[in-house]
Design a protein around this motif. Structure first.
Motif, PDB file in Angstrom:
ATOM      1  N   PRO A  52       0.799  -1.240   0.000  1.00 35.42           N
ATOM      2  CA  PRO A  52       0.000   0.000   0.000  1.00 35.42           C
ATOM      3  C   PRO A  52       0.823   1.276   0.000  1.00 35.42           C
ATOM      4  O   PRO A  52       0.325   2.334  -0.388  1.00 35.42           O
ATOM      5  N   ASP A  77      -7.087  -6.320   3.715  1.00 40.99           N
ATOM      6  CA  ASP A  77      -8.545  -6.196   3.717  1.00 40.99           C
ATOM      7  C   ASP A  77      -9.152  -7.593   3.633  1.00 40.99           C
ATOM      8  O   ASP A  77      -8.812  -8.385   2.753  1.00 40.99           O
ATOM      9  N   THR A  97      -7.506   6.777  -8.587  1.00 41.19           N
ATOM     10  CA  THR A  97      -8.634   6.868  -7.650  1.00 41.19           C
ATOM     11  C   THR A  97      -8.370   7.792  -6.469  1.00 41.19           C
ATOM     12  O   THR A  97      -9.313   8.184  -5.781  1.00 41.19           O
ATOM     13  N   GLY A  98      -7.095   8.074  -6.193  1.00 43.31           N
ATOM     14  CA  GLY A  98      -6.775   8.953  -5.081  1.00 43.31           C
ATOM     15  C   GLY A  98      -6.477   8.248  -3.780  1.00 43.31           C
ATOM     16  O   GLY A  98      -6.082   8.898  -2.800  1.00 43.31           O
ATOM     17  N   HIS A  99      -6.635   6.930  -3.735  1.00 46.13           N
ATOM     18  CA  HIS A  99      -6.331   6.201  -2.490  1.00 46.13           C
ATOM     19  C   HIS A  99      -5.888   4.774  -2.841  1.00 46.13           C
ATOM     20  O   HIS A  99      -6.337   4.190  -3.842  1.00 46.13           O
ATOM     21  N   PRO A 100      -5.016   4.178  -2.015  1.00 40.75           N
ATOM     22  CA  PRO A 100      -4.532   2.818  -2.278  1.00 40.75           C
ATOM     23  C   PRO A 100      -5.519   1.771  -1.767  1.00 40.75           C
ATOM     24  O   PRO A 100      -6.490   2.084  -1.079  1.00 40.75           O
ATOM     25  N   LEU A 101      -5.252   0.528  -2.108  1.00 43.21           N
ATOM     26  CA  LEU A 101      -6.043  -0.594  -1.632  1.00 43.21           C
ATOM     27  C   LEU A 101      -5.168  -1.523  -0.796  1.00 43.21           C
ATOM     28  O   LEU A 101      -4.011  -1.774  -1.140  1.00 43.21           O
ATOM     29  N   ASN A 112      -0.339   0.055  -6.400  1.00 41.27           N
ATOM     30  CA  ASN A 112      -1.026   1.062  -5.592  1.00 41.27           C
ATOM     31  C   ASN A 112      -0.622   2.477  -5.991  1.00 41.27           C
ATOM     32  O   ASN A 112      -1.408   3.421  -5.828  1.00 41.27           O
ATOM     33  N   SER A 113       0.584   2.650  -6.500  1.00 38.11           N
ATOM     34  CA  SER A 113       0.981   3.979  -6.988  1.00 38.11           C
ATOM     35  C   SER A 113       0.090   4.394  -8.154  1.00 38.11           C
ATOM     36  O   SER A 113      -0.340   5.554  -8.234  1.00 38.11           O
ATOM     37  N   VAL A 159      -3.428   5.189  -6.791  1.00 36.84           N
ATOM     38  CA  VAL A 159      -3.489   6.501  -6.132  1.00 36.84           C
ATOM     39  C   VAL A 159      -3.669   7.598  -7.170  1.00 36.84           C
ATOM     40  O   VAL A 159      -4.432   8.555  -6.977  1.00 36.84           O
ATOM     41  N   LYS A 160      -2.967   7.470  -8.302  1.00 34.87           N
ATOM     42  CA  LYS A 160      -3.101   8.471  -9.364  1.00 34.87           C
ATOM     43  C   LYS A 160      -4.481   8.445 -10.007  1.00 34.87           C
ATOM     44  O   LYS A 160      -4.995   9.465 -10.444  1.00 34.87           O
TER      45      LYS A 160
END
Length: 312
Positions: A148, A170, A161-165, A154-155, A158-159
């Motif tokens: 994350p 999870d 959606t704006g947030h990592p998973l 995830n990078s 982030v670009k």
């Protein structure tokens, strides 16, 4: 010379020939026994004996430091009442379903593309490459990519959606993430098997389909898939067995977490045997898994009639 005289003349020759053949066969018997001895010894030492010993341990209370104590069916009674066992079995089935469905679909599409668009040996080698990578290496690589904080996947997320998973952190994403790694690793091998099956389908069948006005999708659905039935059954069985035995990628990435969300059956067996040292109960679960795999394999063969071929 009459027919009877000819028969009488040929009979001694045929009898002598059969005696020579029997002599040659008897002469080859010692060499044949010597040649198969290493395989028989290896099978007995590394498969037959451990299997028989494991079945025996499944009926005992065995904790390594003390001798096995025969308890009969107590382990099996405990198994049926073990909520963690049933949870791990459900997690395993969920993982198997994801791996089989998406793995077979992707492998089939990949094999058809290779067969219809390219015959490059280099491309086939690149597709097969993930299968040749160790499961531990593949799991470590994907865990870094899915990290994350520093992972490349995830990078990108982030670009976009704006947030990592939290792929492995999870509870809802842990098993699908593990299945994605498994599909990526086995896809090339399955695609090569299906590609080999495609090579056996006569080109005249597709030519006849084009003459009848069939589209590519119609030929794929009505010709390619039915004619690949035997190969697809074999690939499904291999994928199911391999998926039920998943352990390495789980051990490297999640270790069964978070909160047992990815605790597959093999991981639970490992924890019982090598963390709690309850080898008797672990052997019971292993025997249950063995019986389930046999039942699933025979059921698949029965339902799909894999012994029949549409080309015959």
């Amino acid at each position: 010379m009459t027919a009877t005289q000819e028969t009488l003349a040929v009979a001694p020759v045929a009898t002598a020939r059969r005696r020579r053949v029997r002599g040659v066969k008897r002469g080859h018997l010692p060499i044949a026994l010597i040649m198969i001895t290493p395989a028989v010894v290896g099978f007995a030492v590394f498969f037959a004996y451990p299997t028989i010993q494991g079945i025996y341990y499944s009926f005992t209370d065995f904790h390594v430091l003390s001798p096995p104590n025969w308890v009969g069916l107590d382990n099996f009674r405990e198994l049926f009442g073990d909520d963690v066992f049933w949870h791990s079995l459900w997690v395993t089935v969920y993982f198997v379903l994801l791996s089989v469905v998406f793995g077979i679909l992707i492998s089939l599409v990949t094999a058809v593309i290779m067969h219809r668009l390219t015959r490059s040996t280099l491309i086939r080698g690149l597709i097969l490459l993930p299968f040749l990578i160790s499961g531990v290496v593949a799991a470590m690589t994907w865990s870094w990519m899915m990290d994350p904080g520093l992972g490349v996947i995830n990078s990108l997320l982030v670009k976009i959606t704006g947030h990592p998973l939290l792929f492995f952190g999870d509870s809802a994403l842990a098993v699908p993430s593990l299945a994605a790694i498994s599909v990526w690793k086995s896809m090339g091998y399955n695609a090569i098997l299906i590609f080999a099956g495609l090579q056996t389908i006569p080109a005249t069948i597709y030519e006849a389909g084009r003459v009848d006005g069939a589209t590519e999708f119609q030929m794929f659905r009505r010709l390619t898939v039915p004619l690949l039935r035997n190969i697809l059954v074999m690939v499904v069985i291999l994928t199911v067995i391999g998926s039920f035995q998943v352990f390495d990628i789980v051990q490297v990435t999640t270790k069964g977490g978070p909160e047992n969300a990815s605790l597959v059956l093999q991981m639970y067996i490992y924890n019982k045997a090598f963390t709690q040292f309850d080898f008797g109960y672990a052997a019971t679960m292993s025997l249950a898994l063995f019986v389930m795999l046999i039942a699933i394999t025979f059921t698949q063969l029965r339902m799909t009639r894999a012994s029949e071929s549409d080309l015959n």
